[in-house]
Scaffold this motif. Structure first.
Motif, short mmCIF file in Angstrom:
data_model
loop_
_atom_site.label_atom_id
_atom_site.label_comp_id
_atom_site.label_asym_id
_atom_site.label_seq_id
_atom_site.Cartn_x
_atom_site.Cartn_y
_atom_site.Cartn_z
N ASP A 45 9.80 -3.92 -8.81
CA ASP A 45 9.09 -4.05 -10.17
C ASP A 45 8.48 -2.33 -10.66
OD1 ASP A 45 6.68 -3.90 -8.54
OD2 ASP A 45 5.80 -5.56 -10.03
N GLY B 55 2.16 0.74 -5.39
CA GLY B 55 2.97 -0.07 -4.65
C GLY B 55 2.68 0.37 -2.96
N GLU B 56 1.82 1.38 -2.78
CA GLU B 56 1.49 1.54 -1.29
C GLU B 56 0.22 2.50 -1.36
OE1 GLU B 56 4.56 3.72 0.65
OE2 GLU B 56 4.51 5.19 -0.63
N THR B 57 -0.26 2.32 -0.30
CA THR B 57 -1.35 3.39 0.07
C THR B 57 -1.26 5.01 -0.53
OG1 THR B 57 -2.29 2.25 1.75
CG2 THR B 57 -3.16 4.11 1.60
N ASN C 221 -3.95 6.35 -9.22
CA ASN C 221 -3.64 5.51 -8.35
C ASN C 221 -3.88 3.84 -9.16
OD1 ASN C 221 -2.98 4.34 -5.68
ND2 ASN C 221 -5.23 4.41 -4.93
N THR C 222 -2.74 3.28 -8.77
CA THR C 222 -2.82 1.96 -9.38
C THR C 222 -2.50 0.86 -8.30
OG1 THR C 222 -0.66 1.68 -10.29
CG2 THR C 222 -2.15 2.83 -11.76
N TYR C 223 -2.75 -0.40 -8.57
CA TYR C 223 -2.24 -1.37 -7.43
C TYR C 223 -2.20 -2.73 -7.92
CZ TYR C 223 -4.07 -5.48 -4.99
OH TYR C 223 -4.02 -6.66 -4.17
N GLY C 224 -1.10 -3.29 -7.52
CA GLY C 224 -0.84 -4.71 -7.99
C GLY C 224 0.46 -5.13 -7.23
N PRO C 225 0.59 -6.43 -7.07
CA PRO C 225 2.02 -7.03 -6.60
C PRO C 225 2.79 -7.33 -7.84
CG PRO C 225 0.36 -8.83 -6.36
CD PRO C 225 -0.26 -7.43 -7.27
N THR C 226 4.02 -7.37 -7.52
CA THR C 226 5.13 -8.06 -8.58
C THR C 226 4.56 -9.27 -9.26
OG1 THR C 226 6.88 -6.95 -7.03
CG2 THR C 226 7.67 -8.50 -8.80
N ASP D 84 -3.63 -9.77 0.03
CA ASP D 84 -4.19 -8.69 0.33
C ASP D 84 -5.61 -8.72 0.80
OD1 ASP D 84 -1.87 -7.01 -0.08
OD2 ASP D 84 -2.41 -6.98 -2.34
N TYR E 16 -8.97 -1.44 -0.89
CA TYR E 16 -7.81 -2.07 -0.27
C TYR E 16 -7.95 -1.84 1.05
CZ TYR E 16 -2.75 -3.16 1.15
OH TYR E 16 -1.64 -3.62 1.37
N ARG F 243 -3.43 -6.01 4.81
CA ARG F 243 -2.95 -7.40 4.76
C ARG F 243 -3.47 -8.38 5.48
NH1 ARG F 243 -0.06 -8.96 0.49
NH2 ARG F 243 1.04 -10.56 1.64
N LYS G 110 4.56 -2.45 3.83
CA LYS G 110 4.91 -1.53 3.10
C LYS G 110 5.58 -0.55 3.77
CE LYS G 110 5.19 -2.82 -1.27
NZ LYS G 110 4.87 -2.40 -2.57
N ARG H 122 8.50 -3.46 -0.07
CA ARG H 122 7.97 -4.64 0.35
C ARG H 122 8.53 -5.45 1.30
NH1 ARG H 122 5.06 -8.83 -4.04
NH2 ARG H 122 5.38 -10.62 -2.75
P1 AMP Z 1 5.18 -5.12 -4.59
O1 AMP Z 1 5.14 -6.52 -5.07
O2 AMP Z 1 6.56 -4.67 -4.11
O3 AMP Z 1 4.85 -4.30 -5.67
O4 AMP Z 1 4.23 -4.80 -3.47
C1 AMP Z 1 2.91 -5.34 -3.63
C2 AMP Z 1 2.00 -4.94 -2.35
O5 AMP Z 1 2.00 -3.53 -2.36
C3 AMP Z 1 0.58 -5.27 -2.66
O6 AMP Z 1 0.24 -6.70 -2.53
C4 AMP Z 1 -0.26 -4.43 -1.67
O7 AMP Z 1 -0.31 -4.99 -0.36
C5 AMP Z 1 0.64 -3.09 -1.66
N1 AMP Z 1 0.07 -2.24 -2.85
C6 AMP Z 1 0.22 -2.26 -4.11
N2 AMP Z 1 -0.47 -1.03 -4.54
C7 AMP Z 1 -1.01 -0.44 -3.75
C8 AMP Z 1 -1.87 0.74 -3.66
N3 AMP Z 1 -2.21 1.33 -4.64
N4 AMP Z 1 -2.49 1.02 -2.42
C9 AMP Z 1 -2.31 0.18 -1.40
N5 AMP Z 1 -1.32 -0.87 -1.31
C10 AMP Z 1 -0.69 -1.10 -2.64
#
Ligand code: AMP
Length: 504
Positions: free
Chosen positions: A194, A267-269, A289-294, A384, A396, A399, A405, A410
């Protein structure tokens, strides 16, 4: 305007502008509209009342994007699949999706529409689809399958509303400058992940040109460096791991990519080290830096990483919630944690998925209705760990389960373990991550069963080769260690910690 209305608008008003580039192929906005409309008409006529998903299997062909848009214009969600997955996994996903149509741009499956047939349709079917057919509101726009702890992937459904709400924010993301329109974006992630939604639709929603980097180009610096220069990208979207990999080549700098304005990471740290090195190579670029799951449509928080932020925070925070998103931190008993207190990160609001396709059981466990702010919001338990500071910035902390990751991918550890015991002689398999600087660097599997091998190296290689039938390459552990028995902790469970100590 929603994304499909915007695409129509650009086709009418800047139809000759490039929308997609991949190698020597390209599509203008006018072509994108025309060909996706023709293909949508074909899907609609062929599938009739069957509104099941349209599966699109391939790797970075510009036609993949035509198939995505055609599916949604015909009123069906699309499900993108990439060549990185083995055939058995593709079959599992196709069985789960029970598609109304399959486009196979790699010519591997009987009964699917091949690239050649697709091109014939694009040239010869001159009828356009009725715009009234298109996916709208709470109907599913795409389904992306992610690793599942049961050993089979689960399909996250993102609706048209989810995507449109996400785009309202992401078009502004990072492009703090006045001119947001018409920028070139880089696409690194395969469309089955995603993260690619961040570049594909943010780019198209802002009338820009997307430059697709295929796997072969990404694996070879001799191809990658000229491709990056040729992309002319102003907006970079990738995992931090990919930027790290590029930095191994000294030419990767502002001299090579003088138009680059913004790095968007998700997607990751993102480590302090990576961010600081990038600031040196690209002194004028903004790093986000952005954060979120699919499950919450790509990303829900943002923060601009500056030298000051990096000096004060190690690890870097992931930022504040986007408009329309509410963040909560839950203690183990489900109560709300206070500012500064760690717990499970809960995401609620307008970009949270409708759930897993055909899996009400899994949906019921992971999704619920939150009443935060006195109003009902769809909410997702991320698994998370993290905390919100006094200013509402999210930090963050890893887990609460066995998801990892690795290079941005993932992976549910149990997904690997369950597929390993499909090999006849393996009785137990326990996979542990090898950590470095807070990131997973590789995976090691400890297994029991079968005869004790003469050579650990040969055994490891032989098991890895056989695992290719069930798992994508990125999920296959780097090392397989045969053991007579696995260590147990005092609860009688496999001692994962002890095994973890053995890989460090
Ligand atoms: P995905 O669904 O493949 O995008 O993976 C989502 C997971 O990636 C999240 O639940 C986090 O564990 C990890 N993740 C996403 N963004 C970050 C970020 N900026 N820093 C650290 N971990 C992240």
């Amino acid at each position: 305007m929603n994304i499909l209305e915007k695409l129509y608008f650009y086709a009418q008003n800047q139809g000759q502008n490039l929308a997609i580039r991949s190698g020597d192929s390209c599509l203008t906005y006018q072509e994108l509209d025309l060909y996706s409309g023709r293909l949508a008409n074909f899907i609609q006529r062929s599938c009739g009342t069957d509104k099941s998903p349209v599966v699109v299997y391939g790797h970075k062909q510009i036609e993949m994007i035509l198939c995505f848009l055609a599916a949604v214009k015909s009123g069906r969600p699309y499900c993108p699949l990439d060549i990185s997955m083995p055939d058995s996994r593709i079959s599992d996903i196709i069985d789960a999706a029970s598609p109304s149509m399959i486009f196979d741009l790699e010519q591997k499956r009987d009964g699917a529409i091949s690239l050649k047939q697709l091109r014939d349709i694009l040239e010869n079917n001159e009828e356009m689809v009725d715009p009234a057919c298109q996916v709208k509101g709470d109907e599913t726009f795409y389904i992306i399958f992610t690793s599942g702890s049961t050993g089979t992937p689960k399909g996250v459904q993102i609706t048209a509303n989810n995507l449109n709400h996400y785009l309202e924010w992401s078009v502004d993301l990072g492009t703090r400058r006045a001119d947001k329109q018409g920028k070139s974006f880089l696409n690194q992630a395969p469309f089955s992940f995603d993260l690619s939604v961040m570049d594909l639709y943010t780019c198209l929603a802002s009338g820009g040109a997307l430059y697709l980097l295929d796997k072969e180009t990404q694996m070879d610096f001799k191809k990658l460096i000229p491709a990056l220069a040729q992309s002319g990208a102003a907006v970079w979207v990738s995992t931090p791991s990919f930027a790290d990999m590029c930095m191994a080549d000294k030419k990767f700098s502002a001299d090579l990519m003088p138009d680059l304005e913004t790095f968007l990471f998700c997607g990751e740290t993102l480590t302090n080290d990576t961010a600081l090195k990038l600031m040196e190579r690209f002194p004028k670029a903004v790093i986000m830096n952005t954060y979120g799951p699919t499950e919450s449509t790509v990303a829900v928080t943002e923060i601009q990483v500056t030298r000051q932020l990096a000096a004060k925070n190690r690890p870097l925070p992931v930022g504040k919630a986007k408009p329309g998103t509410l963040l909560e931190i839950h203690r183990e008993d489900g109560s709300l944690a206070q500012a500064g207190e760690s717990g499970e990160i809960i995401i609620a609001g307008d970009t949270v998925s409708a759930g897993y396709f055909g899996r009400p059981d899994l949906t019921g466990k992971a999704f619920f209705t939150s009443m935060k702010g006195g109003q009902p919001h769809r909410a997702y338990r991320t698994g998370d760990k993290g905390y919100l500071d006094e200013a509402g910035t999210l930090h963050y902390e890893g887990r609460i389960d066995l998801q990892v990751k690795l290079n941005g991918y993932r992976i549910e550890i149990e997904d690997i373990e369950k597929n390993m015991i499909r090999l006849e002689e393996i009785v137990h398999a326990v996979v542990v991550p090898n950590m470095k600087d807070g990131k997973v660097k590789s995976l090691t599997a400890f297994v029991t069963g079968g005869d004790r091998p003469d050579s650990g190296f040969r055994y490891s290689k032989a098991v890895k080769d056989r695992l290719k039938a069930f798992l994508p390459a990125y999920m296959i552990p780097k090392k397989i260690v045969h053991m007579e028995s696995l260590p147990m902790n005092h609860n009688g469970k496999v001692d994962r910690k002890k095994l973890g100590g053995m890989v460090r």
